[in-house]
Structures are given as structure tokens and as C-alpha cells.
Design a protein around this motif. Structure first.
Motif, short mmCIF file in Angstrom:
data_model
loop_
_atom_site.label_atom_id
_atom_site.label_comp_id
_atom_site.label_asym_id
_atom_site.label_seq_id
_atom_site.Cartn_x
_atom_site.Cartn_y
_atom_site.Cartn_z
N LEU A 71 0.79 -1.23 0.00
CA LEU A 71 0.00 0.00 0.00
C LEU A 71 0.82 1.28 0.00
CD1 LEU A 71 -2.73 -1.14 2.55
CD2 LEU A 71 -2.86 -1.13 0.04
N GLY A 72 2.11 1.15 0.13
CA GLY A 72 2.96 2.34 0.08
C GLY A 72 3.00 3.14 1.37
N VAL A 73 2.65 2.54 2.49
CA VAL A 73 2.78 3.24 3.76
C VAL A 73 4.28 3.46 4.00
CG1 VAL A 73 2.37 3.15 6.26
CG2 VAL A 73 0.67 2.21 4.68
N PRO A 74 4.70 4.68 4.28
CA PRO A 74 6.14 4.94 4.45
C PRO A 74 6.75 4.09 5.57
CG PRO A 74 4.95 7.01 4.22
CD PRO A 74 3.92 5.93 4.37
N ALA A 75 7.84 3.42 5.25
CA ALA A 75 8.52 2.56 6.22
C ALA A 75 8.97 3.35 7.44
CB ALA A 75 9.70 1.86 5.57
N ASP A 76 9.39 4.61 7.24
CA ASP A 76 9.84 5.42 8.38
C ASP A 76 8.69 5.76 9.31
OD1 ASP A 76 8.78 7.16 6.45
OD2 ASP A 76 10.20 8.77 6.89
N LEU A 77 7.48 5.93 8.77
CA LEU A 77 6.29 6.15 9.60
C LEU A 77 6.00 4.92 10.45
CD1 LEU A 77 3.68 7.74 10.41
CD2 LEU A 77 2.61 6.72 8.38
N LEU A 78 6.05 3.77 9.83
CA LEU A 78 5.81 2.51 10.55
C LEU A 78 6.88 2.28 11.62
CD1 LEU A 78 4.79 0.37 7.48
CD2 LEU A 78 3.29 0.96 9.40
N ALA A 79 8.13 2.59 11.30
CA ALA A 79 9.22 2.41 12.26
C ALA A 79 9.08 3.36 13.45
CB ALA A 79 10.57 2.62 11.58
N ALA A 80 8.64 4.57 13.18
CA ALA A 80 8.53 5.58 14.24
C ALA A 80 7.31 5.39 15.12
CB ALA A 80 8.51 6.98 13.63
N HIS A 81 6.17 4.98 14.52
CA HIS A 81 4.92 4.96 15.27
C HIS A 81 4.23 3.61 15.34
CE1 HIS A 81 5.00 9.30 15.60
NE2 HIS A 81 5.27 9.37 14.31
N GLY A 82 4.68 2.64 14.57
CA GLY A 82 4.02 1.36 14.52
C GLY A 82 2.83 1.42 13.58
N ALA A 83 2.14 0.29 13.47
CA ALA A 83 1.04 0.17 12.51
C ALA A 83 -0.26 0.79 12.99
CB ALA A 83 0.81 -1.30 12.19
N VAL A 84 -0.38 1.04 14.28
CA VAL A 84 -1.63 1.57 14.83
C VAL A 84 -1.47 3.08 15.03
CG1 VAL A 84 -3.36 1.36 16.64
CG2 VAL A 84 -2.05 -0.65 15.93
N HIS A 85 -1.75 3.81 13.95
CA HIS A 85 -1.53 5.25 13.95
C HIS A 85 -2.46 5.87 12.90
CE1 HIS A 85 0.64 9.06 13.28
NE2 HIS A 85 1.05 8.90 14.53
N PRO A 86 -2.96 7.07 13.14
CA PRO A 86 -3.88 7.68 12.17
C PRO A 86 -3.26 7.90 10.80
CG PRO A 86 -3.28 9.26 13.89
CD PRO A 86 -2.78 7.92 14.32
N ASP A 87 -1.99 8.27 10.75
CA ASP A 87 -1.35 8.48 9.45
C ASP A 87 -1.16 7.17 8.68
OD1 ASP A 87 -1.26 11.21 9.90
OD2 ASP A 87 0.81 11.18 10.65
N VAL A 88 -0.98 6.08 9.40
CA VAL A 88 -0.89 4.76 8.74
C VAL A 88 -2.23 4.44 8.09
CG1 VAL A 88 -0.59 2.28 9.11
CG2 VAL A 88 0.96 3.92 10.23
N ALA A 89 -3.32 4.67 8.81
CA ALA A 89 -4.65 4.42 8.24
C ALA A 89 -4.87 5.27 7.00
CB ALA A 89 -5.74 4.70 9.28
N ALA A 90 -4.47 6.54 7.04
CA ALA A 90 -4.64 7.42 5.89
C ALA A 90 -3.83 6.93 4.69
CB ALA A 90 -4.22 8.85 6.26
N HIS A 91 -2.59 6.54 4.92
CA HIS A 91 -1.76 6.02 3.82
C HIS A 91 -2.33 4.72 3.26
CE1 HIS A 91 1.62 8.78 3.50
NE2 HIS A 91 1.59 8.90 4.81
N MET A 92 -2.88 3.88 4.13
CA MET A 92 -3.49 2.64 3.67
C MET A 92 -4.68 2.93 2.76
SD MET A 92 -3.42 0.35 7.19
CE MET A 92 -4.42 -0.99 6.51
N ALA A 93 -5.52 3.88 3.16
CA ALA A 93 -6.71 4.23 2.37
C ALA A 93 -6.31 4.82 1.02
CB ALA A 93 -7.59 5.20 3.15
N LEU A 94 -5.34 5.72 1.03
CA LEU A 94 -4.86 6.29 -0.23
C LEU A 94 -4.23 5.22 -1.11
CD1 LEU A 94 -3.34 9.53 1.32
CD2 LEU A 94 -5.25 9.46 -0.32
#
Length: 176
Positions: A71-94
Motif C-alpha cells: 500500500l505504500g505506507v512509508p517505512a519510516d512512519l511505521l518504524a517511528a509509530h508502529g502500525a496503529v496510527h492515524p497516518d498509517v490508516a490514511a496512507h493505507m486508504a490512499l
């Protein structure tokens, strides 16, 4: 971002039927990206007769690395905040909107239990809907109950958010 302390009302099948009607009326489609629900949103959407006109498909990205890889969720976002984060959900939807060529992408990520994850308590869920304009609405839910109940309420909450966005009644933060 709004927080729901109680479970959203209504039945998930009725919510899926409502989403189907709204998408049909608008002449649009949706796609799903699911983590904690493991395909339950897609299952509800496809239980509606005629769903093939409004539902493009879905992906289950249960493992964190699949969120980045598919889905293209930025790896640095996942590394910094984990998978349970509002920005992760937004990137998943996009990402699912783009991947499956849908007008709307709906995504969920959260903690169904039994243990906390990424510093988030059980029952924390983020749902996001990416719209045709490229904007994304995100909503945070705080559900109580067992794993099965949290997953079911997530389906209801995500479908309610999708319905609101399709009908032009935004329900959360707008993210780009």
C-alpha cells in the motif's frame, strides 16, 4: 480527530447496504485495506446483491511490512509509530484507492487484543477514507469488549465513515 467511546449504532450488513446505495447513487466505487478486521469489511460489502458495481476489491495487510510493500505506507512512519496510527490508516486508504483504481479507499488499523500494540490499548482503532479529490478523512475509535466484538464494531465504524464521506458529511480530520 473524533473519538467514539461507545460502539456505533446499527448493523454492519445494513451499513454495507447503505454504502452500496450511496456509491451507486454517486456512480462511484470503493476498495478496502484491512488489518485487524482481516477482510470482514469486504465480506460485508460483498454480501450486498449488486456489490460488483460498487466494490473493486480489497487487500488484507495484517503484517506491518505488507502495509509498506503493498500500500505504500512509508517505512519510516511505521518504524517511528508502529502500525496503529492515524497516518498509517490514511496512507493505507490512499494506497488501496490507487492500487485498485477505486474512487474511495477505506482502511482500518487497530488493536483487537488481547494485548496492547505499538503503545496503544486494546480497542484503539483508526479508520480512514480516501476520497476522489485525494483528501483523506480519519477517525479514531475506542471500543470495548472482546476481540470479536472490537473487530465487528470496527466494520460498523468504517462503513459509517465511508457512508458519511460518500454522502458529503465528513466525519473526521482531513489529511493529504
Amino acid at each position: 480527530m473524533s473519538t467514539a467511546d461507545a460502539t456505533p449504532g446499527g448493523d454492519a450488513l445494513a451499513a454495507a447496504e447503505g454504502v452500496h446505495r450511496a456509491l451507486l447513487q454517486a456512480g462511484t466505487t470503493c476498495a478496502t485495506a484491512e488489518s485487524l478486521t482481516g477482510g470482514l469489511i469486504g465480506a460485508h460489502l460483498t454480501s450486498v446483491p449488486g456489490a460488483s458495481t460498487t466494490y473493486r476489491g480489497g487487500v488484507v495487510t495484517y503484517a506491518t511490512d505488507t502495509k509498506a510493500g503493498l500500500l505504500g505506507v512509508p517505512a519510516d512512519l511505521l518504524a517511528a509509530h508502529g502500525a496503529v496510527h492515524p497516518d498509517v490508516a490514511a496512507h493505507m486508504a490512499l494506497g488501496v484507492r490507487r492500487l485498485l483504481g477505486a474512487d474511495y479507499g477505506v482502511a482500518v488499523t487497530g488493536v483487537a487484543g488481547p494485548d496492547p500494540q505499538d503503545g496503544r490499548p486494546v480497542g484503539t482503532v483508526f479508520a480512514a477514507v480516501a476520497a476522489p479529490a485525494g483528501t483523506c478523512e480519519v477517525r479514531e475509535f475506542r471500543f470495548t469488549g472482546d476481540r470479536s466484538g472490537i473487530r465487528y464494531h470496527t466494520v460498523e465504524g468504517a462503513l459509517a465513515l465511508l457512508d458519511a464521506v460518500v454522502r458529503g458529511r465528513g466525519a473526521g480530520d482531513t489529511r493529504n
